[in-house]
Design a protein around this motif. Structure first.
Motif, PDB file in Angstrom:
ATOM      1  N   ARG A 216       7.981   6.822  -0.118  1.00 51.85           N
ATOM      2  CA  ARG A 216       7.797   7.941   0.810  1.00 51.85           C
ATOM      3  C   ARG A 216       6.627   7.709   1.753  1.00 51.85           C
ATOM      4  NH1 ARG A 216       9.163  13.441  -2.468  1.00 51.85           N
ATOM      5  NH2 ARG A 216      11.036  12.641  -3.467  1.00 51.85           N
ATOM      6  N   SER A 217       5.571   7.076   1.229  1.00 54.43           N
ATOM      7  CA  SER A 217       4.409   6.772   2.056  1.00 54.43           C
ATOM      8  C   SER A 217       3.671   5.599   1.439  1.00 54.43           C
ATOM      9  CB  SER A 217       3.477   7.989   2.164  1.00 54.43           C
ATOM     10  OG  SER A 217       2.958   8.327   0.897  1.00 54.43           O
ATOM     11  N   VAL A 218       2.811   4.973   2.249  1.00 55.92           N
ATOM     12  CA  VAL A 218       2.033   3.832   1.789  1.00 55.92           C
ATOM     13  C   VAL A 218       0.563   4.101   2.094  1.00 55.92           C
ATOM     14  CG1 VAL A 218       1.610   1.352   2.014  1.00 55.92           C
ATOM     15  CG2 VAL A 218       3.933   2.251   2.221  1.00 55.92           C
ATOM     16  N   LYS A 219      -0.269   3.993   1.070  1.00 55.12           N
ATOM     17  CA  LYS A 219      -1.712   4.097   1.250  1.00 55.12           C
ATOM     18  C   LYS A 219      -2.288   2.693   1.124  1.00 55.12           C
ATOM     19  CE  LYS A 219      -5.919   6.267  -0.298  1.00 55.12           C
ATOM     20  NZ  LYS A 219      -6.607   6.979  -1.362  1.00 55.12           N
ATOM     21  N   ASN A 220      -2.938   2.247   2.171  1.00 55.01           N
ATOM     22  CA  ASN A 220      -3.478   0.901   2.211  1.00 55.01           C
ATOM     23  C   ASN A 220      -4.948   0.908   1.813  1.00 55.01           C
ATOM     24  OD1 ASN A 220      -4.238  -1.703   2.796  1.00 55.01           O
ATOM     25  ND2 ASN A 220      -4.239  -1.396   4.991  1.00 55.01           N
ATOM     26  N   ASP A 221      -5.255   0.381   0.637  1.00 48.01           N
ATOM     27  CA  ASP A 221      -6.631   0.222   0.186  1.00 48.01           C
ATOM     28  C   ASP A 221      -6.985  -1.258   0.022  1.00 48.01           C
ATOM     29  OD1 ASP A 221      -7.337   2.890   0.120  1.00 48.01           O
ATOM     30  OD2 ASP A 221      -6.609   3.171  -1.928  1.00 48.01           O
TER      31      ASP A 221
ATOM     32  N   GLU B 245      -2.775 -11.180  -5.501  1.00 44.99           N
ATOM     33  CA  GLU B 245      -3.899 -10.543  -4.812  1.00 44.99           C
ATOM     34  C   GLU B 245      -3.687  -9.046  -4.568  1.00 44.99           C
ATOM     35  OE1 GLU B 245      -4.167 -12.785  -1.174  1.00 44.99           O
ATOM     36  OE2 GLU B 245      -5.472 -14.274  -2.085  1.00 44.99           O
ATOM     37  N   ILE B 246      -2.443  -8.578  -4.708  1.00 50.58           N
ATOM     38  CA  ILE B 246      -2.117  -7.209  -4.312  1.00 50.58           C
ATOM     39  C   ILE B 246      -1.707  -6.394  -5.538  1.00 50.58           C
ATOM     40  CG2 ILE B 246      -0.627  -5.779  -2.878  1.00 50.58           C
ATOM     41  CD1 ILE B 246      -0.289  -8.282  -1.063  1.00 50.58           C
ATOM     42  N   ASN B 247      -2.402  -5.288  -5.743  1.00 47.93           N
ATOM     43  CA  ASN B 247      -2.066  -4.358  -6.825  1.00 47.93           C
ATOM     44  C   ASN B 247      -1.222  -3.229  -6.254  1.00 47.93           C
ATOM     45  OD1 ASN B 247      -3.754  -5.749  -8.721  1.00 47.93           O
ATOM     46  ND2 ASN B 247      -5.495  -4.797  -7.715  1.00 47.93           N
ATOM     47  N   VAL B 248      -0.247  -2.770  -7.032  1.00 47.25           N
ATOM     48  CA  VAL B 248       0.676  -1.723  -6.588  1.00 47.25           C
ATOM     49  C   VAL B 248       0.678  -0.591  -7.606  1.00 47.25           C
ATOM     50  CG1 VAL B 248       3.068  -1.190  -5.977  1.00 47.25           C
ATOM     51  CG2 VAL B 248       2.147  -3.464  -5.500  1.00 47.25           C
ATOM     52  N   GLU B 249       0.480   0.631  -7.130  1.00 47.62           N
ATOM     53  CA  GLU B 249       0.590   1.823  -7.961  1.00 47.62           C
ATOM     54  C   GLU B 249       1.402   2.856  -7.193  1.00 47.62           C
ATOM     55  OE1 GLU B 249      -3.018   3.351  -9.674  1.00 47.62           O
ATOM     56  OE2 GLU B 249      -3.905   1.361  -9.729  1.00 47.62           O
ATOM     57  N   THR B 250       2.212   3.635  -7.922  1.00 49.01           N
ATOM     58  CA  THR B 250       3.058   4.633  -7.284  1.00 49.01           C
ATOM     59  C   THR B 250       2.890   5.975  -7.984  1.00 49.01           C
ATOM     60  OG1 THR B 250       4.669   2.889  -6.820  1.00 49.01           O
ATOM     61  CG2 THR B 250       5.414   5.154  -6.553  1.00 49.01           C
ATOM     62  N   PHE B 251       2.772   7.047  -7.187  1.00 49.21           N
ATOM     63  CA  PHE B 251       2.708   8.411  -7.716  1.00 49.21           C
ATOM     64  C   PHE B 251       3.545   9.310  -6.826  1.00 49.21           C
ATOM     65  CE2 PHE B 251       0.733  12.634  -8.089  1.00 49.21           C
ATOM     66  CZ  PHE B 251       0.863  12.823  -9.456  1.00 49.21           C
ATOM     67  N   LYS B 252       4.631   9.817  -7.387  1.00 43.41           N
ATOM     68  CA  LYS B 252       5.548  10.700  -6.663  1.00 43.41           C
ATOM     69  C   LYS B 252       6.038  10.083  -5.353  1.00 43.41           C
ATOM     70  CE  LYS B 252       3.973  14.984  -8.741  1.00 43.41           C
ATOM     71  NZ  LYS B 252       3.579  16.375  -8.518  1.00 43.41           N
ATOM     72  N   GLY B 253       6.374   8.801  -5.392  1.00 36.90           N
ATOM     73  CA  GLY B 253       6.916   8.111  -4.228  1.00 36.90           C
ATOM     74  C   GLY B 253       5.887   7.569  -3.257  1.00 36.90           C
ATOM     75  N   ALA B 254       4.619   7.933  -3.438  1.00 39.50           N
ATOM     76  CA  ALA B 254       3.546   7.420  -2.574  1.00 39.50           C
ATOM     77  C   ALA B 254       2.992   6.146  -3.212  1.00 39.50           C
ATOM     78  CB  ALA B 254       2.447   8.454  -2.420  1.00 39.50           C
ATOM     79  N   VAL B 255       3.075   5.055  -2.493  1.00 38.54           N
ATOM     80  CA  VAL B 255       2.638   3.753  -3.010  1.00 38.54           C
ATOM     81  C   VAL B 255       1.245   3.447  -2.501  1.00 38.54           C
ATOM     82  CG1 VAL B 255       3.135   1.279  -3.068  1.00 38.54           C
ATOM     83  CG2 VAL B 255       5.013   2.934  -3.112  1.00 38.54           C
ATOM     84  N   GLN B 256       0.373   3.026  -3.415  1.00 38.48           N
ATOM     85  CA  GLN B 256      -0.980   2.614  -3.054  1.00 38.48           C
ATOM     86  C   GLN B 256      -1.090   1.111  -3.265  1.00 38.48           C
ATOM     87  OE1 GLN B 256      -4.091   4.455  -5.324  1.00 38.48           O
ATOM     88  NE2 GLN B 256      -5.699   3.368  -4.255  1.00 38.48           N
ATOM     89  N   LEU B 257      -1.489   0.419  -2.211  1.00 37.73           N
ATOM     90  CA  LEU B 257      -1.727  -1.023  -2.267  1.00 37.73           C
ATOM     91  C   LEU B 257      -3.227  -1.253  -2.273  1.00 37.73           C
ATOM     92  CD1 LEU B 257       0.833  -2.210   0.445  1.00 37.73           C
ATOM     93  CD2 LEU B 257       1.163  -2.118  -2.034  1.00 37.73           C
TER      94      LEU B 257
END
Length: 104
Positions: free
Chosen positions: A95-100, A59-71
């Motif tokens: 480095r950081s997590v963006k919750n989408d 159910e969860i997609n993960v993408e990373t750009f320059k240490g920032a992870v987007q869920l």
């Protein structure tokens, strides 16, 4: 002969500069090393989510750009969202997590 030798050196220097310049990062593009690091971080986050018994990794997609992870994705509860963010923050290199993520 001397001019030919100088021309060869100049051509080699120009080729090296062009090649090395292509590996540099910009605000919107990663360097080769950053891309490899982000690929490793993405794999670690996916493994951590997969190994958590309360989360459904499909159910969860993960993408990373320059240490920032987007869920992103659709999950069953707010507790699942909170748990996924918590698990992701615990992974080294994040480095950081963006919750989408959104509720179903």
């Amino acid at each position: 002969m001397r001019i030919n030798h100088r021309f060869s050196i100049l051509l080699l220097a120009a080729a090296a500069f062009t090649t090395l310049g292509g590996c540099a990062s910009t605000a919107t593009q990663e360097s080769t090393g950053q891309y490899m690091d982000d690929t490793a971080i993405t794999a670690k986050v996916k493994a951590a989510i997969f190994n958590d018994p309360t989360l459904k990794s499909t159910e969860i997609n993960v993408e990373t750009f320059k240490g920032a992870v987007q869920l992103s994705g659709f999950v069953g509860s707010q507790a699942d969202i909170n748990r996924a963010v918590s698990v992701t923050q615990a992974v080294s290199g994040v480095r950081s997590v963006k919750n989408d993520m959104r509720l179903k």
